[in-house]
Design a protein around this motif. Structure first.
Motif, short mmCIF file in Angstrom:
data_model
loop_
_atom_site.label_atom_id
_atom_site.label_comp_id
_atom_site.label_asym_id
_atom_site.label_seq_id
_atom_site.Cartn_x
_atom_site.Cartn_y
_atom_site.Cartn_z
N ILE A 45 -11.71 39.28 -47.30
CA ILE A 45 -10.78 40.26 -46.68
C ILE A 45 -11.33 40.71 -45.33
O ILE A 45 -10.60 40.79 -44.34
N LYS A 46 -12.64 40.96 -45.30
CA LYS A 46 -13.27 41.40 -44.05
C LYS A 46 -13.12 40.32 -42.98
O LYS A 46 -12.79 40.60 -41.83
N SER A 49 -9.44 40.03 -41.86
CA SER A 49 -9.03 41.15 -41.00
C SER A 49 -9.70 41.07 -39.64
O SER A 49 -9.12 41.43 -38.62
N ASN A 50 -10.93 40.55 -39.64
CA ASN A 50 -11.66 40.43 -38.37
C ASN A 50 -11.09 39.31 -37.50
O ASN A 50 -10.99 39.44 -36.29
#
Lengths: 273, 162
Positions: A45-46, A49-50
């Protein structure tokens, strides 16, 4: 007939709502749990999103960024004459230091050759520029435009011309996030140059200084001592400038980092050779 | 239901939410008041939507924004997600009482909920991820909320009349 159908539809929608609500809560609980245990879904997810979501937000705020840059340029233009004088003085001073540094470098090279010493210097992985900052409110992080495709992996040291900036976390293909030294959750092994006092530093509550959290020896450092990385935790290479001790308390000492974290444009990702 | 979701008001509110979210997660070092305003505006808009446009999609929206706020501002998932979901679900279960309140009481409640949200996020971030509670930041948020509350309500009421 119509009434019974309506009652059935209503109760079905209520059941669906309850299922939806329960699944959202279950998903949230799982995400929080995985976030604590550093599970790969959260890392995914990180990364997503990044890589995908952050560029969209950057695009949305591009006009604001442009206005902000114009305002900064206006202020810089206003102070041009004053800054020019300061820079002239600094150039004079640096020229003297440069002559000395050139002399010392050649001397150092000759001495190393004589001693047949192994060169343990650091190697540059990638020079990257700042994409955006996320150090508003809680964490102290910046995004840089270097990622896995450039050879950047997690936990690499990041420096600039003034000293240690932080370490890479959450690397994606094209971008990486850098955890700055001032973050309360960052921890670096350091030593003082004067008496090799080994300790751990982490971000202080004020978001500006670093505070020692653990000291290996009883010997107290002095105010004004320079602090460099010790290389003990094997995350950061040794002898990279971190900062200067500015305050001593009973059990801790405070370090002012050399890096101006509010003015970071370019950084270098490095590793030990 | 889809037509309700795609109504012009809801679309505008969603644009405000996304724009304020984007501004909140991109830090402007020399102009950080903008970040505070955007962060406060996001919370105020969310609370306003909860009170006046409550729909089940808001739970999903809070879930998504909670995750992204946490990822960008804390790098871990929890404080914003818990805070947003808690207040949305709290409203869902108490709306029959809250909707009977007078408009003044609702406005007061909105401001209180927004302030409690900021405080709860800070507490969760401190308890779970060791981020110290920065009272200076909280004070700035509180002041910005109080200054921004009535102007934003005026704008919201104009949007409602569209």
């Amino acid at each position: 007939m119509a009434l019974s159908f309506k009652v059935k539809a209503l109760s079905r929608s209520k059941v669906l709502k309850n299922i939806f609500l329960s699944s959202i809560f279950l998903l949230s609980f799982l995400l929080i749990l995985f976030s604590k245990s550093d599970y790969f879904i959260v890392n995914k997810i990180k990364t997503i999103s990044n890589t995908f979501f952050h560029p969209i937000t950057s695009f949305i705020v591009a006009p604001v960024k442009l206005a902000n840059n114009l305002q900064n340029q206006f202020y810089q233009f206003r102070n041009l004459k004053f800054e020019n004088n300061i820079l002239k003085e600094e150039i004079m001073r640096l020229k003297k230091w440069q002559a000395l540094a050139v002399h010392n470098t050649s001397e150092n090279r000759v001495l190393k050759r004589l001693l047949n010493a192994t060169d343990n210097s650091i190697s540059l992985v990638k020079t990257a520029s700042l994409v955006s900052r996320n150090d508003f409110m809680y964490n102290k992080m910046i995004n840089i435009n270097a990622g896995i495709k450039d050879g950047v992996i997690n936990n690499m040291a990041v420096v600039n011309h003034r000293g240690l900036v932080g370490r890479t976390v959450d690397t994606s293909i094209t971008n990486s996030r850098v955890l700055l030294l001032t973050d309360p959750n960052s921890s670096i092994a350091v030593k003082t140059i004067s008496n090799d006092n080994n300790s751990l530093l982490q971000g202080a509550d004020d978001g500006v200084h670093l505070i020692s959290s653990f000291s290996k020896t009883e010997i107290k450092p002095k105010v004004g001592d320079l602090v460099v990385t010790s290389g003990n935790a094997q995350v950061f290479p040794t002898n990279i400038l971190v900062g200067k001790i500015v305050k001593l308390t009973k059990n801790n000492f405070y370090v002012l980092p050399f890096v101006d974290f509010k003015n970071i444009d370019y950084v270098q990702v490095i590793e030990t050779k | 239901m889809l037509s309700k979701l795609l109504s012009s008001q809801i679309l505008i509110y969603n644009c405000i939410l996304f724009f304020s979210f984007s501004l909140s997660v991109n830090y402007f070092v020399d102009f950080d008041i903008l970040n505070y305003i955007a962060y406060v505006l996001f919370h105020l808009t969310l609370v306003y939507l909860i009170f006046y446009y409550f729909n089940f999609y808001l739970i999903f929206l809070s879930f998504l924004y909670g995750i992204f706020f946490d990822v960008f501002l804390i790098n871990n998932i929890s404080p914003h997600l818990i805070s947003f979901l808690f207040f949305v679900v709290l409203f869902y279960f108490t709306k029959k009482y809250l909707l009977n309140l007078s408009s003044n009481k609702v406005f007061f409640l909105m401001i209180v909920i927004t302030l409690i949200m900021f405080f709860s996020e800070a507490i969760f971030a401190n308890l779970q991820f060791n981020y110290p509670i920065n009272f200076e930041n909280l004070f700035r948020l509180f002041v910005t909320t109080i200054i921004l509350f009535f102007p934003s309500l005026l704008i919201f009421s104009k949007i409602d009349k569209l």
